[in-house]
Design a protein around this motif. Structure first.
Motif, PDB file in Angstrom:
ATOM      1  N   ALA A 119       0.821  -1.213   0.000  1.00 12.47           N
ATOM      2  CA  ALA A 119       0.000   0.000   0.000  1.00 12.47           C
ATOM      3  C   ALA A 119       0.854   1.262   0.000  1.00 12.47           C
ATOM      4  O   ALA A 119       0.444   2.299  -0.536  1.00 12.47           O
ATOM      5  CB  ALA A 119      -0.940   0.000   1.203  1.00 12.47           C
ATOM      6  N   LEU A 120       2.040   1.165   0.573  1.00  7.97           N
ATOM      7  CA  LEU A 120       2.950   2.313   0.614  1.00  7.97           C
ATOM      8  C   LEU A 120       3.792   2.437  -0.657  1.00  7.97           C
ATOM      9  O   LEU A 120       4.529   3.399  -0.817  1.00  7.97           O
ATOM     10  CB  LEU A 120       3.882   2.198   1.825  1.00  7.97           C
ATOM     11  CG  LEU A 120       3.262   2.485   3.200  1.00  7.97           C
ATOM     12  CD1 LEU A 120       4.207   2.048   4.309  1.00  7.97           C
ATOM     13  CD2 LEU A 120       2.924   3.959   3.330  1.00  7.97           C
ATOM     14  N   GLY A 121       3.691   1.434  -1.542  1.00  8.05           N
ATOM     15  CA  GLY A 121       4.502   1.446  -2.754  1.00  8.05           C
ATOM     16  C   GLY A 121       5.740   0.592  -2.672  1.00  8.05           C
ATOM     17  O   GLY A 121       6.610   0.666  -3.548  1.00  8.05           O
ATOM     18  N   GLY A 122       5.836  -0.232  -1.601  1.00  6.66           N
ATOM     19  CA  GLY A 122       6.984  -1.096  -1.431  1.00  6.66           C
ATOM     20  C   GLY A 122       6.800  -2.454  -2.076  1.00  6.66           C
ATOM     21  O   GLY A 122       5.908  -2.654  -2.903  1.00  6.66           O
ATOM     22  N   TRP A 123       7.630  -3.391  -1.662  1.00  6.35           N
ATOM     23  CA  TRP A 123       7.724  -4.710  -2.269  1.00  6.35           C
ATOM     24  C   TRP A 123       7.578  -5.782  -1.197  1.00  6.35           C
ATOM     25  O   TRP A 123       7.807  -5.514  -0.017  1.00  6.35           O
ATOM     26  CB  TRP A 123       9.072  -4.865  -2.973  1.00  6.35           C
ATOM     27  CG  TRP A 123       9.340  -3.776  -3.967  1.00  6.35           C
ATOM     28  CD1 TRP A 123       9.727  -2.490  -3.691  1.00  6.35           C
ATOM     29  CD2 TRP A 123       9.212  -3.857  -5.388  1.00  6.35           C
ATOM     30  NE1 TRP A 123       9.860  -1.762  -4.844  1.00  6.35           N
ATOM     31  CE2 TRP A 123       9.559  -2.584  -5.917  1.00  6.35           C
ATOM     32  CE3 TRP A 123       8.873  -4.871  -6.270  1.00  6.35           C
ATOM     33  CZ2 TRP A 123       9.548  -2.311  -7.271  1.00  6.35           C
ATOM     34  CZ3 TRP A 123       8.869  -4.608  -7.629  1.00  6.35           C
ATOM     35  CH2 TRP A 123       9.203  -3.343  -8.121  1.00  6.35           C
ATOM     36  N   GLY A 124       7.212  -6.994  -1.610  1.00  2.00           N
ATOM     37  CA  GLY A 124       7.031  -8.041  -0.621  1.00  2.00           C
ATOM     38  C   GLY A 124       7.344  -9.426  -1.144  1.00  2.00           C
ATOM     39  O   GLY A 124       7.141  -9.722  -2.321  1.00  2.00           O
ATOM     40  N   VAL A 125       7.847 -10.268  -0.241  1.00  2.04           N
ATOM     41  CA  VAL A 125       7.977 -11.699  -0.509  1.00  2.04           C
ATOM     42  C   VAL A 125       7.204 -12.421   0.584  1.00  2.04           C
ATOM     43  O   VAL A 125       7.540 -12.313   1.773  1.00  2.04           O
ATOM     44  CB  VAL A 125       9.444 -12.170  -0.528  1.00  2.04           C
ATOM     45  CG1 VAL A 125       9.495 -13.691  -0.708  1.00  2.04           C
ATOM     46  CG2 VAL A 125      10.221 -11.479  -1.635  1.00  2.04           C
ATOM     47  N   HIS A 126       6.169 -13.125   0.162  1.00  5.37           N
ATOM     48  CA  HIS A 126       5.304 -13.838   1.095  1.00  5.37           C
ATOM     49  C   HIS A 126       5.778 -15.278   1.209  1.00  5.37           C
ATOM     50  O   HIS A 126       5.881 -15.988   0.206  1.00  5.37           O
ATOM     51  CB  HIS A 126       3.856 -13.801   0.583  1.00  5.37           C
ATOM     52  CG  HIS A 126       2.884 -14.483   1.494  1.00  5.37           C
ATOM     53  ND1 HIS A 126       1.847 -15.264   1.023  1.00  5.37           N
ATOM     54  CD2 HIS A 126       2.774 -14.489   2.841  1.00  5.37           C
ATOM     55  CE1 HIS A 126       1.148 -15.724   2.040  1.00  5.37           C
ATOM     56  NE2 HIS A 126       1.696 -15.276   3.152  1.00  5.37           N
ATOM     57  N   MET A 127       6.098 -15.705   2.432  1.00  8.16           N
ATOM     58  CA  MET A 127       6.506 -17.083   2.685  1.00  8.16           C
ATOM     59  C   MET A 127       5.524 -17.690   3.684  1.00  8.16           C
ATOM     60  O   MET A 127       5.721 -17.611   4.905  1.00  8.16           O
ATOM     61  CB  MET A 127       7.944 -17.141   3.223  1.00  8.16           C
ATOM     62  CG  MET A 127       8.467 -18.553   3.384  1.00  8.16           C
ATOM     63  SD  MET A 127      10.239 -18.619   3.822  1.00  8.16           S
ATOM     64  CE  MET A 127      10.180 -17.952   5.502  1.00  8.16           C
ATOM     65  N   PRO A 128       4.418 -18.259   3.207  1.00  6.70           N
ATOM     66  CA  PRO A 128       3.392 -18.779   4.120  1.00  6.70           C
ATOM     67  C   PRO A 128       3.952 -19.848   5.050  1.00  6.70           C
ATOM     68  O   PRO A 128       4.797 -20.658   4.643  1.00  6.70           O
ATOM     69  CB  PRO A 128       2.345 -19.380   3.172  1.00  6.70           C
ATOM     70  CG  PRO A 128       2.613 -18.771   1.846  1.00  6.70           C
ATOM     71  CD  PRO A 128       4.085 -18.497   1.800  1.00  6.70           C
ATOM     72  N   TYR A 129       3.468 -19.826   6.285  1.00  3.16           N
ATOM     73  CA  TYR A 129       3.808 -20.889   7.228  1.00  3.16           C
ATOM     74  C   TYR A 129       2.681 -21.912   7.221  1.00  3.16           C
ATOM     75  O   TYR A 129       1.574 -21.627   6.759  1.00  3.16           O
ATOM     76  CB  TYR A 129       4.021 -20.300   8.631  1.00  3.16           C
ATOM     77  CG  TYR A 129       4.648 -21.260   9.602  1.00  3.16           C
ATOM     78  CD1 TYR A 129       5.912 -21.789   9.366  1.00  3.16           C
ATOM     79  CD2 TYR A 129       3.978 -21.655  10.753  1.00  3.16           C
ATOM     80  CE1 TYR A 129       6.500 -22.670  10.254  1.00  3.16           C
ATOM     81  CE2 TYR A 129       4.555 -22.540  11.652  1.00  3.16           C
ATOM     82  CZ  TYR A 129       5.811 -23.052  11.397  1.00  3.16           C
ATOM     83  OH  TYR A 129       6.383 -23.940  12.269  1.00  3.16           O
ATOM     84  N   ARG A 130       2.953 -23.097   7.743  1.00  3.94           N
ATOM     85  CA  ARG A 130       1.967 -24.182   7.639  1.00  3.94           C
ATOM     86  C   ARG A 130       0.713 -23.936   8.461  1.00  3.94           C
ATOM     87  O   ARG A 130      -0.320 -24.561   8.221  1.00  3.94           O
ATOM     88  CB  ARG A 130       2.601 -25.503   8.059  1.00  3.94           C
ATOM     89  CG  ARG A 130       3.110 -25.519   9.489  1.00  3.94           C
ATOM     90  CD  ARG A 130       3.938 -26.768   9.742  1.00  3.94           C
ATOM     91  NE  ARG A 130       4.560 -26.761  11.059  1.00  3.94           N
ATOM     92  CZ  ARG A 130       5.644 -27.460  11.356  1.00  3.94           C
ATOM     93  NH1 ARG A 130       6.224 -28.189  10.423  1.00  3.94           N
ATOM     94  NH2 ARG A 130       6.152 -27.425  12.565  1.00  3.94           N
ATOM     95  N   THR A 131       0.796 -23.047   9.432  1.00  3.81           N
ATOM     96  CA  THR A 131      -0.379 -22.677  10.208  1.00  3.81           C
ATOM     97  C   THR A 131      -0.351 -21.171  10.428  1.00  3.81           C
ATOM     98  O   THR A 131       0.722 -20.579  10.572  1.00  3.81           O
ATOM     99  CB  THR A 131      -0.429 -23.427  11.556  1.00  3.81           C
ATOM    100  OG1 THR A 131      -1.596 -23.026  12.300  1.00  3.81           O
ATOM    101  CG2 THR A 131       0.816 -23.164  12.382  1.00  3.81           C
TER     102      THR A 131
END
Length: 242
Positions: A190-202
């Motif tokens: 939302a701020l214009g940045g970047w992301g890497v999503h690493m889901p956890y098992r729970t």
């Protein structure tokens, strides 16, 4: 202004080390304690606890201590005050065990942080109880890898904006890595940045709902820490080329 990603942030719980597993175990124990008083299945007990936790986040914040207070309140409500002092004490002892639990790093995470730190400045941004989070950071053996460590009460757009201002970094130069779309990815996008999503098992129920509506080209998803360095490099390259 320098172009591209310059600063990479890491979440802590369930990104660097295991956390939610222990909370899930505690909730199952709570359900077993309360379930001896009422004719309710675990799901209804869980829903009642969720409602109390939701109302209390603004008062107690996050972490083991906040969870414990909500459990005690929920137990009193669900049992109509019939829960014994002995069982309330069991809930408190359960919380103490959580606070003392050793830090268990996710496999490969130290190598991933080290690899990313060879190319970017890395910082740690986590939320929760200050005393407990400080202890986990200390015991993790990872604190030496981070340029700066921030423990905040909430991870939302205003908080990230403040933290980035203190880092003297523009959002367009910042990438956040974490397991929670709600706390780690959506506010940064939302701020214009970047992301890497690493889901956890729970995932904690309060972190489970966060539809992404914009900036979808600025986020990647990985399955394990081993994939993090390449994902960050891919986004960094894209940030320069776009």
């Amino acid at each position: 202004m320098k172009q591209g990603i310059q600063l990479v942030g890491f979440d802590a719980d369930d990104t660097l080390w295991r956390s939610q597993d222990y909370f899930d175990d505690a909730q199952r124990e709570f359900e077993g304690i309360v379930g001896r008083y009422v004719d309710l299945d675990d799901r209804r007990i869980s829903d009642a606890l969720y409602a109390v936790e939701s109302a209390n986040i603004a008062v107690f914040g996050y972490g083991v201590k906040a969870m414990t207070l909500s459990m005690i309140e929920s137990a009193a409500q669900i049992t109509d005050g019939r829960i014994t002092a002995r069982d309330l004490h069991r809930i408190v002892e359960m919380a103490k065990a959580l606070l003392r639990h050793p830090v268990e790093l996710l496999p490969g995470i130290r190598g991933a942080v080290e690899a990313i730190a060879t190319r970017f400045d890395v910082v740690l941004i986590t939320k929760g109880d200050l005393f407990h989070q400080e202890a986990k950071v200390r015991d993790s053996g990872l604190s030496d890898l981070f340029r700066r460590i921030e423990i905040v009460s909430e991870k939302d757009v205003p908080t990230y904006a403040r933290v980035l201002s203190e880092f003297d970094a523009d959002a367009s130069q910042f990438l956040m890595i974490g397991n929670s779309l709600r706390s780690d990815i959506a506010p940064v996008l939302a701020l214009g940045g970047w992301g890497v999503h690493m889901p956890y098992r729970t995932t904690w129920a309060h972190e489970a709902h966060a539809p992404l509506t914009d900036g979808l080209d600025r986020v990647r998803e990985v399955a394990s820490p081993d994939e993090l360095p390449n994902a960050v490099l891919a986004l960094a390259t894209y940030a320069i080329e776009r």
